[in-house]
Enzyme design. Structure first.
Site, PDB file in Angstrom:
ATOM      1  N   ASN A 177      -1.842  -6.197   9.875  1.00 17.73           N
ATOM      2  CA  ASN A 177      -1.345  -7.232   8.962  1.00 17.73           C
ATOM      3  C   ASN A 177      -0.888  -8.434   9.789  1.00 17.73           C
ATOM      4  OD1 ASN A 177      -0.305  -8.406   6.507  1.00 17.73           O
ATOM      5  ND2 ASN A 177       1.751  -7.761   7.125  1.00 17.73           N
TER       6      ASN A 177
ATOM      7  N   ASP B   1       6.512  -4.338   7.203  1.00 22.09           N
ATOM      8  CA  ASP B   1       6.525  -5.246   8.361  1.00 22.09           C
ATOM      9  C   ASP B   1       7.169  -4.627   9.610  1.00 22.09           C
ATOM     10  OD1 ASP B   1       5.319  -7.189   6.754  1.00 22.09           O
ATOM     11  OD2 ASP B   1       7.250  -7.974   6.091  1.00 22.09           O
TER      12      ASP B   1
ATOM     13  N   HIS C 275       2.015 -11.513   9.714  1.00 22.88           N
ATOM     14  CA  HIS C 275       3.269 -11.879   9.057  1.00 22.88           C
ATOM     15  C   HIS C 275       3.790 -13.184   9.662  1.00 22.88           C
ATOM     16  CE1 HIS C 275       6.923 -11.191   6.800  1.00 22.88           C
ATOM     17  NE2 HIS C 275       7.601 -11.571   7.872  1.00 22.88           N
TER      18      HIS C 275
ATOM     19  N   LEU D 171       0.845  -1.200   0.000  1.00 26.24           N
ATOM     20  CA  LEU D 171       0.000   0.000   0.000  1.00 26.24           C
ATOM     21  C   LEU D 171       0.882   1.252   0.000  1.00 26.24           C
ATOM     22  CD1 LEU D 171      -2.570  -1.212   2.686  1.00 26.24           C
ATOM     23  CD2 LEU D 171      -2.974  -1.042   0.210  1.00 26.24           C
TER      24      LEU D 171
HETATM   25  C1  GRF Z   1       0.017 -16.031   5.628  1.00 20.84           C
HETATM   26  O1  GRF Z   1       1.102 -16.866   5.883  1.00 20.84           O
HETATM   27  C2  GRF Z   1       0.303 -14.637   6.125  1.00 20.84           C
HETATM   28  O2  GRF Z   1       1.094 -14.601   7.266  1.00 20.84           O
HETATM   29  C3  GRF Z   1       1.045 -14.035   4.959  1.00 20.84           C
HETATM   30  O3  GRF Z   1       0.406 -14.561   3.820  1.00 20.84           O
HETATM   31  C4  GRF Z   1      -0.192 -15.814   4.140  1.00 20.84           C
HETATM   32  C5  GRF Z   1      -1.636 -15.732   3.763  1.00 20.84           C
HETATM   33  O4  GRF Z   1      -2.296 -16.960   3.953  1.00 20.84           O
HETATM   34  N1  GRF Z   1       1.044 -12.605   5.035  1.00 20.84           N
HETATM   35  P1  GRF Z   1      -3.883 -17.074   3.795  1.00 20.84           P
HETATM   36  O5  GRF Z   1      -4.224 -16.574   2.395  1.00 20.84           O
HETATM   37  O6  GRF Z   1      -4.519 -16.236   4.850  1.00 20.84           O
HETATM   38  O7  GRF Z   1      -4.190 -18.542   3.957  1.00 20.84           O
END
Ligand code: GRF
Length: 194
Positions: free
Chosen positions: A112, A150, A114, A98
């Protein structure tokens, strides 16, 4: 953070690009009586995202946004967010970054998830790097989104132990299960403070 609306809930949007397991866990949380959100909008930059199919099937407003032109795409998203009175954006596997301008518009209202113990292993391919470095633990983190990738304030994180025979795939699977648990918890936590 936004004020809660009637029934003590706020309107929330989830941004995705793929599978949508975190979207599903946020959706399940939203359906609980005591949840603090109404999941009103799902934004996907990919038409084929399984998460987008899930959202449509569950009658959530679902918008596929063409990201060929980022400025146009963000303009479209911002107007959708406004129209739907969205007060919280949850990024869940959204593979687009973004812009600073977009984040400024929703300052403190974007979170978010991560798949690492931030501030360690920002960016992509976290599991590969964690295994290569022979870490004893990895995990996942829910954090606020700021201008730096992040790097926003951490809301919640949970450790996951590594095993000798771990592969990136095995580790991803174990961490994802934990992600799906802590994401709704983190949402609940920030909205409880209002
Ligand atoms: C997850 O591992 C999240 O931490 C990362 O992208 C992945 C998304 O997985 N940012 P999902 O589409 O929610 O199953």
């Amino acid at each position: 953070m936004a004020k809660l609306i009637g029934k003590n809930k706020i309107y929330c949007a989830v941004f995705i690009s793929g599978r949508g397991s975190n979207l599903k866990s946020i959706f399940r949380y939203s359906k609980k009586k005591n949840s603090k959100i109404i999941l009103k909008l799902v934004v996907s930059n990919k038409l084929s995202a399984p998460g987008a199919k899930f959202a449509k099937k569950n009658k959530i407003i679902t918008q596929i946004v063409n990201y060929e032109n980022t400025i146009k795409a963000e303009k479209e998203i911002l107007s959708l967010l406004k129209k739907n009175d969205i007060k919280l954006i949850c990024l869940a596997g959204f593979l687009k970054i973004l812009s600073k301008n977009f984040i400024k518009n929703f300052n403190g209202k974007i979170i978010n998830i991560h798949p690492s113990l931030l501030p360690k292993y920002k960016g992509l391919n976290t599991h590969e790097r964690v295994i290569k470095n022979k870490e004893s633990y990895s995990g996942c983190t829910v954090h606020f989104v700021n201008k730096k990738l992040d790097s926003g304030k951490i809301i919640l994180q949970q450790k996951v132990k590594l095993y000798k025979l771990d592969t990136p795939k095995k580790l991803e699977k174990r961490i994802l299960k934990i992600e799906n648990k802590i994401y709704p918890k983190a949402i609940n936590q920030i909205l409880s403070k209002i």
